[in-house]
Design a protein around this motif. Structure first.
Motif, PDB file in Angstrom:
ATOM      1  N   PHE A  65       0.760  -1.156  -0.046  1.00  0.00           N
ATOM      2  CA  PHE A  65      -0.077  -0.028   0.177  1.00  0.00           C
ATOM      3  C   PHE A  65       0.864   1.222  -0.042  1.00  0.00           C
ATOM      4  O   PHE A  65       1.884   1.316   0.857  1.00  0.00           O
ATOM      5  CB  PHE A  65      -0.901   0.176   1.293  1.00  0.00           C
ATOM      6  CG  PHE A  65      -1.785  -1.490   1.400  1.00  0.00           C
ATOM      7  CD1 PHE A  65      -1.654  -1.828   2.676  1.00  0.00           C
ATOM      8  CD2 PHE A  65      -2.488  -1.701   0.206  1.00  0.00           C
ATOM      9  CE1 PHE A  65      -2.416  -2.993   2.775  1.00  0.00           C
ATOM     10  CE2 PHE A  65      -3.331  -2.927   0.502  1.00  0.00           C
ATOM     11  CZ  PHE A  65      -3.487  -3.358   1.682  1.00  0.00           C
ATOM     12  N   GLU A  66       0.374   2.254  -0.834  1.00  0.00           N
ATOM     13  CA  GLU A  66       1.406   3.318  -1.023  1.00  0.00           C
ATOM     14  C   GLU A  66       0.943   4.182   0.537  1.00  0.00           C
ATOM     15  O   GLU A  66       1.736   5.010   0.888  1.00  0.00           O
ATOM     16  CB  GLU A  66       0.785   4.511  -1.928  1.00  0.00           C
ATOM     17  CG  GLU A  66       1.151   3.940  -3.161  1.00  0.00           C
ATOM     18  CD  GLU A  66       0.438   3.090  -4.048  1.00  0.00           C
ATOM     19  OE1 GLU A  66       0.606   2.460  -5.016  1.00  0.00           O
ATOM     20  OE2 GLU A  66      -0.935   3.256  -3.633  1.00  0.00           O
ATOM     21  N   ARG A  84      -8.452   2.764   5.786  1.00  0.00           N
ATOM     22  CA  ARG A  84      -8.403   2.519   4.262  1.00  0.00           C
ATOM     23  C   ARG A  84      -6.945   2.451   3.965  1.00  0.00           C
ATOM     24  O   ARG A  84      -6.061   2.954   4.266  1.00  0.00           O
ATOM     25  CB  ARG A  84      -8.966   3.699   3.663  1.00  0.00           C
ATOM     26  CG  ARG A  84      -9.000   3.784   2.180  1.00  0.00           C
ATOM     27  CD  ARG A  84      -9.370   4.949   1.634  1.00  0.00           C
ATOM     28  NE  ARG A  84      -8.425   6.182   1.992  1.00  0.00           N
ATOM     29  CZ  ARG A  84      -8.447   7.345   1.416  1.00  0.00           C
ATOM     30  NH1 ARG A  84      -9.754   7.359   0.219  1.00  0.00           N
ATOM     31  NH2 ARG A  84      -7.949   8.526   1.588  1.00  0.00           N
ATOM     32  N   ALA A  85      -6.706   1.258   2.922  1.00  0.00           N
ATOM     33  CA  ALA A  85      -5.582   0.983   2.610  1.00  0.00           C
ATOM     34  C   ALA A  85      -5.533   1.386   1.046  1.00  0.00           C
ATOM     35  O   ALA A  85      -6.491   1.115   0.219  1.00  0.00           O
ATOM     36  CB  ALA A  85      -5.137  -0.634   2.655  1.00  0.00           C
ATOM     37  N   ARG A  86      -4.361   2.067   0.377  1.00  0.00           N
ATOM     38  CA  ARG A  86      -4.540   2.435  -0.945  1.00  0.00           C
ATOM     39  C   ARG A  86      -3.287   2.040  -1.553  1.00  0.00           C
ATOM     40  O   ARG A  86      -2.115   1.951  -1.160  1.00  0.00           O
ATOM     41  CB  ARG A  86      -4.405   3.956  -1.157  1.00  0.00           C
ATOM     42  CG  ARG A  86      -5.182   4.918   0.063  1.00  0.00           C
ATOM     43  CD  ARG A  86      -5.352   6.282  -0.112  1.00  0.00           C
ATOM     44  NE  ARG A  86      -6.012   6.827  -1.128  1.00  0.00           N
ATOM     45  CZ  ARG A  86      -6.456   7.927  -1.524  1.00  0.00           C
ATOM     46  NH1 ARG A  86      -6.083   8.831  -0.981  1.00  0.00           N
ATOM     47  NH2 ARG A  86      -7.111   7.974  -2.409  1.00  0.00           N
ATOM     48  N   SER A  87      -3.761   1.437  -2.878  1.00  0.00           N
ATOM     49  CA  SER A  87      -2.831   0.729  -3.626  1.00  0.00           C
ATOM     50  C   SER A  87      -3.073   0.765  -5.264  1.00  0.00           C
ATOM     51  O   SER A  87      -4.215   0.413  -5.465  1.00  0.00           O
ATOM     52  CB  SER A  87      -2.559  -0.614  -3.363  1.00  0.00           C
ATOM     53  OG  SER A  87      -1.664  -1.448  -4.108  1.00  0.00           O
ATOM     54  N   SER A  88      -2.184   1.137  -5.818  1.00  0.00           N
ATOM     55  CA  SER A  88      -2.413   1.374  -7.502  1.00  0.00           C
ATOM     56  C   SER A  88      -3.830   1.932  -7.752  1.00  0.00           C
ATOM     57  O   SER A  88      -4.369   1.564  -8.699  1.00  0.00           O
ATOM     58  CB  SER A  88      -2.078  -0.086  -7.962  1.00  0.00           C
ATOM     59  OG  SER A  88      -0.974  -0.633  -7.488  1.00  0.00           O
ATOM     60  N   GLY A  89      -4.062   3.162  -7.061  1.00  0.00           N
ATOM     61  CA  GLY A  89      -5.115   3.633  -7.467  1.00  0.00           C
ATOM     62  C   GLY A  89      -6.585   2.921  -6.950  1.00  0.00           C
ATOM     63  O   GLY A  89      -7.838   3.390  -7.184  1.00  0.00           O
ATOM     64  N   ARG A  90      -6.472   2.126  -6.227  1.00  0.00           N
ATOM     65  CA  ARG A  90      -7.584   1.562  -5.561  1.00  0.00           C
ATOM     66  C   ARG A  90      -7.648   1.642  -4.038  1.00  0.00           C
ATOM     67  O   ARG A  90      -6.406   1.703  -3.501  1.00  0.00           O
ATOM     68  CB  ARG A  90      -7.634  -0.230  -5.825  1.00  0.00           C
ATOM     69  CG  ARG A  90      -7.582  -0.386  -7.325  1.00  0.00           C
ATOM     70  CD  ARG A  90      -8.026  -1.812  -7.688  1.00  0.00           C
ATOM     71  NE  ARG A  90      -9.159  -2.298  -6.950  1.00  0.00           N
ATOM     72  CZ  ARG A  90      -9.707  -3.382  -6.882  1.00  0.00           C
ATOM     73  NH1 ARG A  90      -9.147  -4.588  -7.636  1.00  0.00           N
ATOM     74  NH2 ARG A  90     -10.918  -4.053  -6.171  1.00  0.00           N
ATOM     75  N   ASP A  91      -8.734   1.710  -3.478  1.00  0.00           N
ATOM     76  CA  ASP A  91      -8.974   1.913  -2.092  1.00  0.00           C
ATOM     77  C   ASP A  91      -9.698   1.054  -1.486  1.00  0.00           C
ATOM     78  O   ASP A  91     -10.546   0.031  -2.138  1.00  0.00           O
ATOM     79  CB  ASP A  91     -10.012   3.325  -1.789  1.00  0.00           C
ATOM     80  CG  ASP A  91      -9.253   4.133  -2.097  1.00  0.00           C
ATOM     81  OD1 ASP A  91      -9.827   5.623  -2.259  1.00  0.00           O
ATOM     82  OD2 ASP A  91      -7.884   4.268  -2.223  1.00  0.00           O
ATOM     83  N   TYR A  92      -9.169   0.240  -0.509  1.00  0.00           N
ATOM     84  CA  TYR A  92      -9.582  -0.782   0.306  1.00  0.00           C
ATOM     85  C   TYR A  92     -10.145  -0.610   1.832  1.00  0.00           C
ATOM     86  O   TYR A  92      -9.361  -0.034   2.622  1.00  0.00           O
ATOM     87  CB  TYR A  92      -8.712  -1.963   0.355  1.00  0.00           C
ATOM     88  CG  TYR A  92      -8.132  -2.484  -0.693  1.00  0.00           C
ATOM     89  CD1 TYR A  92      -6.938  -1.880  -1.415  1.00  0.00           C
ATOM     90  CD2 TYR A  92      -8.759  -3.537  -1.707  1.00  0.00           C
ATOM     91  CE1 TYR A  92      -6.377  -2.371  -2.772  1.00  0.00           C
ATOM     92  CE2 TYR A  92      -8.554  -3.853  -2.755  1.00  0.00           C
ATOM     93  CZ  TYR A  92      -7.260  -3.514  -3.425  1.00  0.00           C
ATOM     94  OH  TYR A  92      -6.511  -3.881  -4.605  1.00  0.00           O
ATOM     95  N   TRP A  93     -11.453  -0.627   1.821  1.00  0.00           N
ATOM     96  CA  TRP A  93     -12.000  -0.071   3.224  1.00  0.00           C
ATOM     97  C   TRP A  93     -12.206  -1.407   4.128  1.00  0.00           C
ATOM     98  O   TRP A  93     -12.873  -2.439   3.665  1.00  0.00           O
ATOM     99  CB  TRP A  93     -13.367   0.879   2.910  1.00  0.00           C
ATOM    100  CG  TRP A  93     -12.958   1.915   2.448  1.00  0.00           C
ATOM    101  CD1 TRP A  93     -13.220   2.489   0.966  1.00  0.00           C
ATOM    102  CD2 TRP A  93     -12.996   3.429   2.928  1.00  0.00           C
ATOM    103  NE1 TRP A  93     -12.848   3.647   0.958  1.00  0.00           N
ATOM    104  CE2 TRP A  93     -12.759   4.400   1.979  1.00  0.00           C
ATOM    105  CE3 TRP A  93     -12.807   3.690   4.254  1.00  0.00           C
ATOM    106  CZ2 TRP A  93     -12.404   5.716   2.235  1.00  0.00           C
ATOM    107  CZ3 TRP A  93     -12.515   4.767   4.636  1.00  0.00           C
ATOM    108  CH2 TRP A  93     -12.392   5.943   3.683  1.00  0.00           C
TER     109      TRP A  93
END
Length: 115
Positions: A31-32, A96-105
């Motif tokens: 994750f960024e 929230r985790a952010r990776s390659s333009g996607r958000d995971y909540w």
């Protein structure tokens, strides 16, 4: 499939402390950034704190000096330590985790602060 799960919420008296945890199903190096936000009933969801892959942290003014975000790479965990809690901190807290333009909540964990 990437999942994040929050835990650690509860009922606490004003002035008390809690530590929220955000567990990821994959390495958090993926994750960024990982951040925490909160939403009180009838209000919008507000940013609280974030931590980047490079360990750079950022906080909302309302929680600066009271909350601390940290990460444990070995455990794939991100934490939010909350001190000197106030009734206004009562909300559902989300990771929230952010990776390659996607958000995971995550689904959120409830924090209730009594006066």
């Amino acid at each position: 499939q990437v999942q994040v799960v929050e835990s650690g919420g509860g009922l606490v008296q004003a002035g008390g402390s809690l530590r929220l945890s955000c567990a990821a199903s994959v390495s958090i190096f993926r994750f960024e950034a990982v951040d925490w936000s909160r939403q009180a009933p009838g209000k919008q969801r507000d940013f609280i704190a974030s931590i980047s892959r490079g360990n750079i942290t950022n906080y909302a003014d309302s929680v600066k000096d009271r909350f601390t975000i940290s990460r444990d790479n070995a455990k794939n965990m991100v934490y939010l330590r909350m001190n000197n809690l106030k009734p206004d901190d009562t909300a559902l807290y989300y990771c929230r985790a952010r990776s390659s333009g996607r958000d995971y909540w995550g689904q959120g964990t409830q924090v209730t602060v009594s006066s």
